[in-house]
Design a protein around this motif. Structure first.
Motif, mmCIF file in Angstrom:
data_model
loop_
_atom_site.group_PDB
_atom_site.id
_atom_site.type_symbol
_atom_site.label_atom_id
_atom_site.label_comp_id
_atom_site.label_asym_id
_atom_site.label_seq_id
_atom_site.Cartn_x
_atom_site.Cartn_y
_atom_site.Cartn_z
ATOM 1 N N LEU A 183 40.925 44.644 36.357
ATOM 2 C CA LEU A 183 41.469 43.404 36.910
ATOM 3 C C LEU A 183 42.347 43.693 38.127
ATOM 4 O O LEU A 183 42.302 42.977 39.132
ATOM 5 N N ARG A 184 43.149 44.748 38.047
ATOM 6 C CA ARG A 184 44.005 45.119 39.186
ATOM 7 C C ARG A 184 43.149 45.550 40.374
ATOM 8 O O ARG A 184 43.435 45.213 41.523
ATOM 9 N N THR A 185 42.091 46.305 40.090
ATOM 10 C CA THR A 185 41.174 46.715 41.153
ATOM 11 C C THR A 185 40.512 45.501 41.790
ATOM 12 O O THR A 185 40.396 45.413 43.021
ATOM 13 N N PHE A 186 40.084 44.555 40.956
ATOM 14 C CA PHE A 186 39.431 43.354 41.471
ATOM 15 C C PHE A 186 40.380 42.537 42.354
ATOM 16 O O PHE A 186 39.970 41.988 43.385
ATOM 17 N N LEU A 187 41.655 42.467 41.978
ATOM 18 C CA LEU A 187 42.624 41.737 42.797
ATOM 19 C C LEU A 187 42.761 42.398 44.167
ATOM 20 O O LEU A 187 42.859 41.707 45.194
ATOM 21 N N ALA A 188 42.743 43.728 44.203
ATOM 22 C CA ALA A 188 42.808 44.433 45.492
ATOM 23 C C ALA A 188 41.575 44.125 46.336
ATOM 24 O O ALA A 188 41.670 43.952 47.555
ATOM 25 N N VAL A 189 40.405 44.034 45.683
ATOM 26 C CA VAL A 189 39.178 43.692 46.399
ATOM 27 C C VAL A 189 39.259 42.271 46.940
ATOM 28 O O VAL A 189 38.861 41.986 48.071
ATOM 29 N N ALA A 190 39.804 41.362 46.139
ATOM 30 C CA ALA A 190 39.920 39.962 46.559
ATOM 31 C C ALA A 190 40.837 39.807 47.768
ATOM 32 O O ALA A 190 40.678 38.867 48.551
ATOM 33 N N LYS A 191 41.778 40.731 47.922
ATOM 34 C CA LYS A 191 42.723 40.669 49.038
ATOM 35 C C LYS A 191 42.282 41.528 50.222
ATOM 36 O O LYS A 191 43.022 41.660 51.200
ATOM 37 N N GLY B 118 34.578 34.279 40.960
ATOM 38 C CA GLY B 118 35.473 35.351 41.385
ATOM 39 C C GLY B 118 36.736 34.826 42.025
ATOM 40 O O GLY B 118 37.837 35.359 41.816
ATOM 41 N N ARG B 119 36.600 33.774 42.830
ATOM 42 C CA ARG B 119 37.771 33.194 43.492
ATOM 43 C C ARG B 119 38.748 32.624 42.466
ATOM 44 O O ARG B 119 39.961 32.819 42.571
ATOM 45 N N LYS B 120 38.218 31.907 41.465
ATOM 46 C CA LYS B 120 39.086 31.328 40.430
ATOM 47 C C LYS B 120 39.810 32.422 39.645
ATOM 48 O O LYS B 120 41.002 32.311 39.356
ATOM 49 N N LEU B 121 39.062 33.482 39.286
ATOM 50 C CA LEU B 121 39.682 34.582 38.541
ATOM 51 C C LEU B 121 40.733 35.278 39.395
ATOM 52 O O LEU B 121 41.817 35.620 38.902
ATOM 53 N N ALA B 122 40.448 35.475 40.682
ATOM 54 C CA ALA B 122 41.402 36.143 41.570
ATOM 55 C C ALA B 122 42.702 35.360 41.671
ATOM 56 O O ALA B 122 43.792 35.956 41.700
ATOM 57 N N MET B 123 42.634 34.031 41.747
ATOM 58 C CA MET B 123 43.840 33.215 41.821
ATOM 59 C C MET B 123 44.677 33.366 40.550
ATOM 60 O O MET B 123 45.906 33.467 40.611
ATOM 61 N N GLN B 124 44.015 33.409 39.387
ATOM 62 C CA GLN B 124 44.749 33.563 38.124
ATOM 63 C C GLN B 124 45.384 34.944 38.019
ATOM 64 O O GLN B 124 46.529 35.085 37.570
ATOM 65 N N ILE B 125 44.659 35.979 38.461
ATOM 66 C CA ILE B 125 45.218 37.330 38.415
ATOM 67 C C ILE B 125 46.382 37.466 39.390
ATOM 68 O O ILE B 125 47.377 38.145 39.111
ATOM 69 N N ALA B 126 46.289 36.807 40.554
ATOM 70 C CA ALA B 126 47.383 36.860 41.531
ATOM 71 C C ALA B 126 48.656 36.259 40.946
ATOM 72 O O ALA B 126 49.757 36.779 41.157
ATOM 73 N N ASP B 127 48.510 35.162 40.200
ATOM 74 C CA ASP B 127 49.674 34.562 39.536
ATOM 75 C C ASP B 127 50.258 35.513 38.500
ATOM 76 O O ASP B 127 51.482 35.670 38.398
ATOM 77 N N LEU B 128 49.380 36.154 37.713
ATOM 78 C CA LEU B 128 49.843 37.124 36.711
ATOM 79 C C LEU B 128 50.526 38.308 37.380
ATOM 80 O O LEU B 128 51.561 38.791 36.915
#
Length: 352
Positions: free
Chosen positions: A36-44, A91-101
């Protein structure tokens, strides 16, 4: 004789029926926290390579983590092309939730660090470019003198209206927020007035309300609205020569500073002696708000930065309730027209 009420079958006193989540055996989430942390970095990031650089790992490792996460979830999150990566809607929805976390974990870790020292840690402040450069940054040394172990993180605003989207401890905003979990305090008033450079006035003369058609006006995205508060400025824009349009506030200031035209700027810029206020019957007063989560104010580090920002704006006369001119210009308000005439030759005031 007082009649006692029978106990409620499932009242709050039944602690045996109110378990803590820590008392529930087992873990609910899948073993994908690293992914999840890796995916957040990819999303950014625009590519796996830049995400890997952000994480301090390799691009193949990032690619494997994302594939493993997609396999666990059972849904495609990322589309990889030669030009880079893009997120699917899921992916966009999940990235927004992970960013909040991620932000909540940042807040919690800061709070834990603060237990070791009264005022230490990192405090994130969201501000517009203009206020950050001209007002906040120059005053940071004063904050550091009082709190040498406190780190300030000044960030550009992602949104001018949403506190959550900026993911900050404190936000300097021109839009009030009314919510039970958020504190919103007015810190001052931003006074926007027409301003031109001395070079512009020497070249094109003194602009008046009835001679505005001869002058170039600069429009900023922030002011391009049909709200009533912008009516006076919009009339000047429509009646004059609309020279340039700018979205970036620092670039907008640079256009005015370098003589590209007349702009609408905060009165605090008049600390620069090369900038001159213009009497065009336009004055937009905007309250400045300091916004924070109510519970974050209990943090000593956040509270220290909050008090510092209130003092920064409260002690600067440019942000008072009434319009004044900095650097001694308040004494020249009544003779403003004479001051303008001295820097503009008679021939320049009548351009061809």
């Amino acid at each position: 004789m007082t009649k006692t009420s029978p106990p409620i079958p499932f009242g709050s006193e039944r602690t045996d029926l109110d378990k803590s989540p820590l008392e529930i055996p087992g873990l609910l989430s899948r073993p994908i926290w690293r992914e999840l942390r890796t995916f957040l970095a990819v999303a950014k990031s625009p590519s796996f390579a830049q995400a890997a650089e952000l994480l301090g790992t390799s691009a193949p490792t990032v690619s494997r983590d994302v594939k493993r996460l997609q396999d666990q979830i059972g849904s495609q999150l990322v589309i990889s092309r030669f030009s880079g990566v893009t997120l699917t809607e899921t992916g966009r929805k999940l990235a927004m939730q992970i960013a909040d976390l991620d932000f909540q974990l940042f807040v919690y870790s800061n709070e834990l660090k603060e237990e070791a020292d009264a005022v230490t840690g990192r405090v994130v402040v969201s501000a517009t470019s203009g206020l950050a450069v001209a007002i906040v940054a120059p005053a940071v040394s004063r904050l550091s003198d009082n709190y040498p172990r406190l780190n300030l993180d000044i960030r550009e605003q992602v949104s001018l209206v949403s506190f959550e989207k900026n993911q900050a401890d404190l936000m300097i905003s021109l839009s009030p927020t009314s919510r039970a979990d958020i504190e919103c305090m007015q810190a001052g008033t931003l006074h926007l007035i027409p301003v031109a450079s001395s070079d512009y006035l020497r070249k094109y003369g003194i602009p008046l309300r009835n001679t505005g058609s001869r002058h170039a006006f600069l429009q900023c995205k922030y002011y391009d609205s049909d709200r009533e508060i912008w009516n006076g400025w919009r009339e000047l824009i429509n009646g004059g020569q609309h020279a340039h349009y700018c979205e970036n506030s620092l670039a907008y200031f640079a256009l005015v500073k370098n003589g590209a035209g007349i702009g609408l700027l905060g009165s605090y810029v008049l600390a620069d002696p090369e900038l001159v206020p213009l009497d065009l019957n336009v004055h937009v007063a905007l309250p400045i708000y300091l916004i924070s989560y109510a519970n974050r104010r209990q943090s000593k580090a956040v509270g220290a930065v909050y008090d510092w920002l209130i003092d920064v704006f409260g002690t600067n006369s440019s942000f008072g309730a009434g319009l004044t001119f900095p650097s001694g210009r308040s004494e020249q308000e009544e003779s403003l027209r004479e001051m303008l005439k001295t820097i503009s030759s008679p021939s320049a005031s009548q351009p061809d």
